[in-house]
Design a protein around this motif. Structure first.
Motif, PDB file in Angstrom:
ATOM      1  N   CYS A 207       0.837  -1.211   0.000  1.00 18.60           N
ATOM      2  CA  CYS A 207       0.000   0.000   0.000  1.00 18.60           C
ATOM      3  C   CYS A 207       0.867   1.255   0.000  1.00 18.60           C
ATOM      4  O   CYS A 207       0.567   2.231  -0.691  1.00 18.60           O
ATOM      5  N   LYS A 208       1.959   1.240   0.752  1.00 24.46           N
ATOM      6  CA  LYS A 208       2.870   2.382   0.797  1.00 24.46           C
ATOM      7  C   LYS A 208       3.487   2.657  -0.568  1.00 24.46           C
ATOM      8  O   LYS A 208       3.836   3.790  -0.895  1.00 24.46           O
ATOM      9  N   LYS A 209       3.639   1.598  -1.362  1.00 22.62           N
ATOM     10  CA  LYS A 209       4.213   1.739  -2.699  1.00 22.62           C
ATOM     11  C   LYS A 209       3.149   2.097  -3.738  1.00 22.62           C
ATOM     12  O   LYS A 209       3.430   2.138  -4.934  1.00 22.62           O
ATOM     13  N   GLY A 210       1.908   2.336  -3.278  1.00 18.82           N
ATOM     14  CA  GLY A 210       0.845   2.705  -4.193  1.00 18.82           C
ATOM     15  C   GLY A 210       0.204   1.532  -4.896  1.00 18.82           C
ATOM     16  O   GLY A 210      -0.553   1.703  -5.853  1.00 18.82           O
ATOM     17  N   ILE A 211       0.492   0.320  -4.421  1.00 20.28           N
ATOM     18  CA  ILE A 211      -0.063  -0.893  -5.034  1.00 20.28           C
ATOM     19  C   ILE A 211      -1.230  -1.342  -4.166  1.00 20.28           C
ATOM     20  O   ILE A 211      -1.047  -2.025  -3.155  1.00 20.28           O
ATOM     21  N   LYS A 212      -2.428  -0.951  -4.576  1.00 20.96           N
ATOM     22  CA  LYS A 212      -3.622  -1.220  -3.780  1.00 20.96           C
ATOM     23  C   LYS A 212      -4.476  -2.355  -4.343  1.00 20.96           C
ATOM     24  O   LYS A 212      -5.297  -2.924  -3.646  1.00 20.96           O
ATOM     25  N   THR A 213      -4.306  -2.661  -5.628  1.00 20.55           N
ATOM     26  CA  THR A 213      -5.043  -3.760  -6.254  1.00 20.55           C
ATOM     27  C   THR A 213      -4.055  -4.704  -6.927  1.00 20.55           C
ATOM     28  O   THR A 213      -2.908  -4.330  -7.202  1.00 20.55           O
ATOM     29  N   PHE A 214      -4.517  -5.916  -7.220  1.00 20.52           N
ATOM     30  CA  PHE A 214      -3.655  -6.869  -7.917  1.00 20.52           C
ATOM     31  C   PHE A 214      -3.326  -6.373  -9.324  1.00 20.52           C
ATOM     32  O   PHE A 214      -2.260  -6.675  -9.862  1.00 20.52           O
ATOM     33  N   GLN A 215      -4.237  -5.588  -9.909  1.00 17.29           N
ATOM     34  CA  GLN A 215      -3.986  -5.038 -11.239  1.00 17.29           C
ATOM     35  C   GLN A 215      -2.835  -4.039 -11.231  1.00 17.29           C
ATOM     36  O   GLN A 215      -2.183  -3.820 -12.258  1.00 17.29           O
ATOM     37  N   ASP A 216      -2.576  -3.424 -10.053  1.00 18.09           N
ATOM     38  CA  ASP A 216      -1.470  -2.469  -9.940  1.00 18.09           C
ATOM     39  C   ASP A 216      -0.108  -3.145 -10.033  1.00 18.09           C
ATOM     40  O   ASP A 216       0.921  -2.459 -10.122  1.00 18.09           O
ATOM     41  N   LEU A 217      -0.086  -4.467 -10.022  1.00 11.37           N
ATOM     42  CA  LEU A 217       1.176  -5.202 -10.137  1.00 11.37           C
ATOM     43  C   LEU A 217       1.634  -5.331 -11.588  1.00 11.37           C
ATOM     44  O   LEU A 217       2.582  -6.065 -11.886  1.00 11.37           O
ATOM     45  N   PHE A 218       0.963  -4.604 -12.497  1.00 12.49           N
ATOM     46  CA  PHE A 218       1.331  -4.609 -13.907  1.00 12.49           C
ATOM     47  C   PHE A 218       1.407  -3.178 -14.416  1.00 12.49           C
ATOM     48  O   PHE A 218       0.673  -2.305 -13.945  1.00 12.49           O
ATOM     49  N   THR A 219       2.294  -2.920 -15.380  1.00 13.58           N
ATOM     50  CA  THR A 219       2.251  -1.631 -16.072  1.00 13.58           C
ATOM     51  C   THR A 219       0.934  -1.563 -16.828  1.00 13.58           C
ATOM     52  O   THR A 219       0.306  -2.595 -17.110  1.00 13.58           O
ATOM     53  N   LYS A 220       0.514  -0.369 -17.184  1.00 15.10           N
ATOM     54  CA  LYS A 220      -0.773  -0.243 -17.886  1.00 15.10           C
ATOM     55  C   LYS A 220      -0.748  -1.036 -19.189  1.00 15.10           C
ATOM     56  O   LYS A 220      -1.720  -1.715 -19.541  1.00 15.10           O
ATOM     57  N   ARG A 221       0.356  -0.947 -19.928  1.00 15.82           N
ATOM     58  CA  ARG A 221       0.434  -1.652 -21.207  1.00 15.82           C
ATOM     59  C   ARG A 221       0.311  -3.153 -21.023  1.00 15.82           C
ATOM     60  O   ARG A 221      -0.476  -3.810 -21.706  1.00 15.82           O
ATOM     61  N   ASN A 222       1.078  -3.727 -20.094  1.00 18.37           N
ATOM     62  CA  ASN A 222       1.019  -5.172 -19.903  1.00 18.37           C
ATOM     63  C   ASN A 222      -0.304  -5.634 -19.307  1.00 18.37           C
ATOM     64  O   ASN A 222      -0.767  -6.736 -19.583  1.00 18.37           O
ATOM     65  N   LEU A 223      -0.932  -4.781 -18.505  1.00 15.40           N
ATOM     66  CA  LEU A 223      -2.254  -5.134 -17.981  1.00 15.40           C
ATOM     67  C   LEU A 223      -3.256  -5.235 -19.122  1.00 15.40           C
ATOM     68  O   LEU A 223      -4.032  -6.201 -19.204  1.00 15.40           O
TER      69      LEU A 223
END
Length: 356
Positions: A207-223
């Motif tokens: 959360c501190k790194k701004g990763i709040k969802t599992f989708q945030d574990l990908f760049t927008k392009r790769n998502l």
């Protein structure tokens, strides 16, 4: 042979190979799915490879020329041709907690692990002033594309091509194209929140790194590309067996296409790796790997395992009832439940083997 926490199925597989009847329990449905498909026999390889070819062609369409770079070199003769991008290097931005200056968490600005130099020469967090910043104490502000890695058409060595304004323009154009493909296919991209009470939140600081969802574990392009790829697989006109294998391939490829992939000159000959850390550790400088290449690599891994199964002499007969095992009507029972909720007949198991 019974494994109450069968995971990825090592006990299951080895039990089958020595001719035992095997039972596996696991609470995770993905575990049962993986085991079922990794011990599979009787695969229609012609159908599997033909279907894979269609998926690969679709991914090539999604990348088009966006994954190519003009390569120029002046050696014996002038060379200008297109080179394919192997991967992109990116780094996160943070705001310095001392001066508020925007700091790029690239390897160049790293002092030691977890400590970076603020680029503000007057800041006490600047390396020249004997200071440093710790990203865990700083507010995040997105990421930056640093450079692409290609193979030189001349000598096959890896070359770094920086992202300039023109390349960023092309990148954004590609993302707009992918957005249109998402709309055209009526795909809804979900936002699956990562639980705040996870122990991973404490250790990996998601959360501190701004990763709040599992989708945030990908760049927008790769998502976007992964969502289009999954939609393509789900719409395949193929047998259930081939479909499940390709879903397994897709699941396997995700380990390579997320932002937890990184490079280190001392590992993997400098190629992207993701097995060096566990769980959800996200590096400050990370890789955006090619989804097509990752899917091809995952397909080859799974296909090799399935070919090995065909050459092995074990029998495989799935069953859904424990009684069928006793009566010799099957030799493998996989249950997506807790063994605590299953009533095993007395004296029905010879050995329990697990790695909980």
């Amino acid at each position: 042979v019974l494994d109450p926490f069968c995971g990825v199925g090592v006990t299951i597989y080895e039990g089958l190979r020595i001719g035992r009847k095997v039972v596996g329990f696991d609470l995770n449905p993905l575990s049962i799915f993986i085991v079922k498909n990794m011990v599979r026999k009787g695969v229609n390889f012609a159908e599997l490879e033909s279907t894979f070819g269609k998926i690969a062609a679709y991914l090539k369409y999604l990348y088009g020329d966006y994954n190519l770079i003009d390569f120029e070199s002046q050696q014996k003769s002038f060379l200008k041709e297109k080179a394919g991008i192997e991967w992109n290097e990116l780094a996160f931005y943070v705001f310095c907690n001392f001066c508020g200056h925007k700091v790029l968490l690239s390897n160049e600005n790293r002092i030691v692990n977890g400590r970076y130099s603020c680029q503000n020469s007057d800041c006490k967090g600047n390396k020249k002033n004997g200071g440093f910043i710790e990203p865990k104490n700083c507010k995040r502000d997105g990421y930056k594309y640093l450079y692409s890695v290609i193979r030189s058409p001349l000598d096959k060595r890896r070359v770094h091509i920086p992202f300039d304004e023109e390349r960023i323009r092309i990148l954004n154009k590609h993302i707009r194209f992918l957005d249109e493909e998402i709309k055209k296919n009526k795909i809804e991209i979900k936002k699956d929140e990562i639980p705040l009470n996870w122990d991973r939140q404490h250790e990996d600081l998601l959360c501190k790194k701004g990763i709040k969802t599992f989708q945030d574990l990908f760049t927008k392009r790769n998502l976007l590309i992964n969502c289009l790829l999954l939609n393509c697989i789900n719409k395949l006109n193929t047998s259930k067996g081939t479909y499940e294998i390709l879903r397994l391939v897709f699941s396997s490829s995700l380990r390579d296409t997320n932002i937890m992939s990184f490079t280190n000159d001392g590992w993997q000959s400098g190629k992207p790796t993701n097995w060096s850390k566990h769980a959800y550790w996200v590096p400050s400088q990370f890789c955006e790997n090619n989804v097509l290449t990752s899917f091809e690599n995952a397909f080859n891994r799974v296909r090799s395992a399935l070919i090995f199964n065909e050459d092995s002499n074990y029998k495989l007969i799935f069953t859904e009832k424990f009684e069928d095992l006793k009566e010799g009507k099957g030799n493998l029972l996989l249950l997506n439940t807790s063994i605590d909720e299953f009533k095993l007949p007395e004296n029905s198991v010879d050995i329990v083997i697990t790695d909980p």
